[in-house]
Scaffold this motif. Structure first.
Motif, mmCIF file in Angstrom:
data_model
loop_
_atom_site.group_PDB
_atom_site.id
_atom_site.type_symbol
_atom_site.label_atom_id
_atom_site.label_comp_id
_atom_site.label_asym_id
_atom_site.label_seq_id
_atom_site.Cartn_x
_atom_site.Cartn_y
_atom_site.Cartn_z
ATOM 1 N N SER A 96 22.063 -12.651 4.737
ATOM 2 C CA SER A 96 20.645 -12.772 4.481
ATOM 3 C C SER A 96 20.349 -11.956 3.232
ATOM 4 O O SER A 96 20.846 -10.835 3.090
ATOM 5 C CB SER A 96 19.852 -12.224 5.665
ATOM 6 N N GLY A 97 19.577 -12.521 2.308
ATOM 7 C CA GLY A 97 19.260 -11.778 1.103
ATOM 8 C C GLY A 97 18.409 -12.587 0.148
ATOM 9 O O GLY A 97 18.030 -13.729 0.433
ATOM 10 N N LYS A 98 18.098 -11.982 -0.990
ATOM 11 C CA LYS A 98 17.281 -12.636 -2.011
ATOM 12 C C LYS A 98 18.158 -13.383 -3.005
ATOM 13 O O LYS A 98 19.197 -12.877 -3.435
ATOM 14 C CB LYS A 98 16.467 -11.603 -2.792
ATOM 15 N N VAL A 99 17.721 -14.577 -3.380
ATOM 16 C CA VAL A 99 18.432 -15.339 -4.398
ATOM 17 C C VAL A 99 18.162 -14.676 -5.743
ATOM 18 O O VAL A 99 17.007 -14.495 -6.139
ATOM 19 C CB VAL A 99 17.985 -16.813 -4.403
ATOM 20 N N SER A 100 19.230 -14.264 -6.440
ATOM 21 C CA SER A 100 19.055 -13.528 -7.694
ATOM 22 C C SER A 100 19.440 -14.349 -8.920
ATOM 23 O O SER A 100 19.075 -13.993 -10.029
ATOM 24 C CB SER A 100 19.866 -12.236 -7.667
ATOM 25 N N LYS A 101 20.183 -15.435 -8.727
ATOM 26 C CA LYS A 101 20.593 -16.257 -9.864
ATOM 27 C C LYS A 101 20.842 -17.674 -9.365
ATOM 28 O O LYS A 101 21.442 -17.866 -8.310
ATOM 29 C CB LYS A 101 21.871 -15.698 -10.492
ATOM 30 N N ILE A 102 20.395 -18.660 -10.146
ATOM 31 C CA ILE A 102 20.627 -20.062 -9.823
ATOM 32 C C ILE A 102 21.223 -20.736 -11.054
ATOM 33 O O ILE A 102 20.686 -20.614 -12.150
ATOM 34 C CB ILE A 102 19.315 -20.772 -9.428
#
Length: 109
Positions: free
Chosen positions: A7-13
Motif C-alpha cells: 500500500s502506498g502513494k504512486v510517485s511515478k507513472i
C-alpha cells in the motif's frame, strides 16, 4: 510462494507500453513507508517499481497523464529479468519489479 502486497502513494507513472495488439502494460512506482525511521525521526520509504498488464479502461483513465500522489493497494509477484546493457559493453543488468495482479489493484481516497 512468491507473493507481494503493498500500500502506498504512486510517485511515478511511465507512458503505456503496447506489447502487441492485444497486450498493454502500465509501469509505475509506488512509494511505501517501510516502518523504519531515519536519524531525524522521519519515516523512511521504499520505492517499488510495478507493472500492470491489460489494465481496465477505468485504471487507464486514472493513470493517464502525470497525476501522481494517489494511494493504491495491490498484490502481485516479484519478478527479476536480465537485460543486455549496451552502455556497459553488453554486460547484463537486472530489473526487479512487481507484476501486479489485475484484479487486486485498489484505489484509496
Amino acid at each position: 510462494m512468491n507473493s507481494f502486497s503493498c500500500s502506498g502513494k504512486v510517485s511515478k507513472i511511465s507512458e503505456p507500453i503496447f506489447l502487441n495488439e492485444n497486450t498493454m502494460a502500465l509501469r509505475f512506482t509506488v512509494m511505501a513507508v517501510n516502518g523504519q525511521v531515519d536519524s531525524q525521526g522521519k519515516p523512511r520509504a521504499d520505492y517499488v517499481p510495478c507493472i500492470l498488464f491489460n489494465p481496465s479502461e477505468e485504471l487507464q483513465g486514472v493513470f493517464a497523464g502525470d497525476k501522481t500522489g494517489f494511494v493504491v493497494e495491490f498484490s502481485g509477484k516479484v519478478s527479476s529479468t536480465n537485460l543486455p546493457n549496451p552502455n556497459q559493453g553488453g554486460k547484463k543488468s537486472f530489473r526487479t519489479e512487481v507484476i501486479v495482479y489485475k484484479n487486486t489493484l485498489l484505489l484509496k481516497s
